[in-house]
Design a protein around this motif. Structure first.
Motif, mmCIF file in Angstrom:
data_model
loop_
_atom_site.group_PDB
_atom_site.id
_atom_site.type_symbol
_atom_site.label_atom_id
_atom_site.label_comp_id
_atom_site.label_asym_id
_atom_site.label_seq_id
_atom_site.Cartn_x
_atom_site.Cartn_y
_atom_site.Cartn_z
ATOM 1 N N ARG A 79 0.769 -1.204 -0.005
ATOM 2 C CA ARG A 79 -0.097 -0.084 0.222
ATOM 3 C C ARG A 79 0.811 1.072 -0.263
ATOM 4 N N ALA A 90 -6.857 2.879 -9.454
ATOM 5 C CA ALA A 90 -6.945 1.509 -9.352
ATOM 6 C C ALA A 90 -7.192 0.915 -10.596
ATOM 7 N N GLU A 128 -6.496 -1.207 -3.751
ATOM 8 C CA GLU A 128 -7.282 -0.220 -2.619
ATOM 9 C C GLU A 128 -6.653 0.717 -2.233
ATOM 10 N N GLU A 132 -8.020 4.593 -3.011
ATOM 11 C CA GLU A 132 -8.200 5.735 -1.944
ATOM 12 C C GLU A 132 -7.283 6.973 -2.129
ATOM 13 N N LYS A 138 -11.511 7.279 2.277
ATOM 14 C CA LYS A 138 -11.535 5.932 2.501
ATOM 15 C C LYS A 138 -12.581 5.004 2.055
ATOM 16 N N LEU A 139 -12.389 4.044 1.458
ATOM 17 C CA LEU A 139 -13.084 3.065 0.670
ATOM 18 C C LEU A 139 -14.291 2.691 1.604
ATOM 19 N N TRP A 143 -17.172 -0.867 -1.472
ATOM 20 C CA TRP A 143 -16.171 -0.599 -2.717
ATOM 21 C C TRP A 143 -14.946 -1.497 -2.482
ATOM 22 N N ARG A 144 -14.610 -1.485 -1.127
ATOM 23 C CA ARG A 144 -13.414 -2.353 -1.003
ATOM 24 C C ARG A 144 -13.703 -3.829 -1.442
ATOM 25 N N GLU A 145 -14.756 -4.390 -1.254
ATOM 26 C CA GLU A 145 -15.092 -5.754 -1.920
ATOM 27 C C GLU A 145 -15.112 -5.783 -3.317
ATOM 28 N N VAL A 147 -13.285 -3.570 -5.322
ATOM 29 C CA VAL A 147 -11.737 -3.450 -5.690
ATOM 30 C C VAL A 147 -11.240 -4.795 -5.717
ATOM 31 N N ARG A 148 -11.407 -5.509 -4.620
ATOM 32 C CA ARG A 148 -10.795 -6.656 -4.546
ATOM 33 C C ARG A 148 -11.307 -7.824 -5.528
ATOM 34 N N SER A 151 -9.725 -7.102 -8.738
ATOM 35 C CA SER A 151 -8.268 -7.415 -8.487
ATOM 36 C C SER A 151 -8.205 -9.017 -9.059
#
Length: 239
Positions: A79, A90, A128, A132, A138-139, A143-145, A147-148, A151
């Motif tokens: 990160r 991203a 991630e 950000e 902060k996500l 949105w974090r899931e 982006v994962r 990926s």
């Protein structure tokens, strides 16, 4: 044909959401017994299959190593590295990773990446951090899931469509062997590999566009969230 009842066991096991390892093991035992094998022969068949496919157990060594690396800050360093790259969002980062994954797979280097060894400890945290940094906020968990998942998709799409450009990959050899023996053709692996190149290019363009579109969707939702809460827009979110 009665030995095919083992397939029914697999279907029932997955429908009822049982443990996949248990389902496959029970299906193998049922198939062996229906095929008039005694318990010792079934056990010997399991042993031979395991000995012939020892590479499938490599994860038992890889996962503890990755766990130790993560414990000592691998994800945090990933990160931090991506945070130093100014304009890399991203979507752009994952598009570059998609291209690298396709090119390396086209040369038969499938094992240098993957969900366990690169996506979880390196690619996902870097994506991630890039999201950000580009949005300045902060996500959310949603949105974090997302982006994962993008990926993981960049890795999967890259290796799936890139590996067929390599003439010595198992899928190419299987197709040519089956077609030549069944339909009495004379297809060379190079012919299939050459036809796989346009498909790989199309896959890169389509999925790369989806990855870049993810940036726009993220910026739009961040702008809407800022407007609803009467907050200042993050830098770059209004573009």
């Amino acid at each position: 044909m009665i030995v095919l009842l083992g397939v029914v066991v697999v279907i029932l096991g997955f429908v009822t959401r049982r443990n996949p390892v248990l389902v496959v093991g029970v299906a193998g035992i049922v198939t062996g017994l229906l095929g008039k094998m005694n318990p010792l022969e079934v056990l010997a068949a399991f042993g031979r299959s395991f000995a012939d496919s020892r590479s499938v157990t490599v994860y038992a060594i890889v996962l503890p190593v990755i766990g130790l690396l993560e414990r000592y800050g691998l994800r945090e360093q990933a990160r931090n590295l991506i945070g130093r790259l100014g304009k890399l969002s991203a979507g752009r980062f994952l598009t570059v990773y998609l291209l690298v994954r396709q090119v390396t797979a086209a040369f038969g280097l499938n094992s240098i990446g993957g969900p366990a060894q690169t996506v979880r400890p390196l690619v996902a945290p870097m994506a991630e951090a890039a999201a950000e940094r580009s949005t300045g906020a902060k996500l959310s968990d949603k949105w974090r899931e997302k982006v994962r998942s993008y990926s993981a998709s960049a890795d999967t799409v890259g290796v799936f469509f890139g590996e067929d450009c390599f003439i010595a990959i198992g899928s190419i050899l299987l197709i040519t062997g089956f077609v030549n023996s069944t339909y009495h053709q004379d297809i060379e692996p190079t012919q299939l590999a050459l036809w796989a190149i346009p498909l790989a290019v199309c896959a890169f363009l389509i999925h790369g566009a989806r990855l870049l579109l993810m940036d726009k969707q993220l910026e739009r939702e961040m702008a809407q969230a800022a407007a609803e809460h009467d907050l200042p827009l993050p830098e770059g979110a209004d573009k």
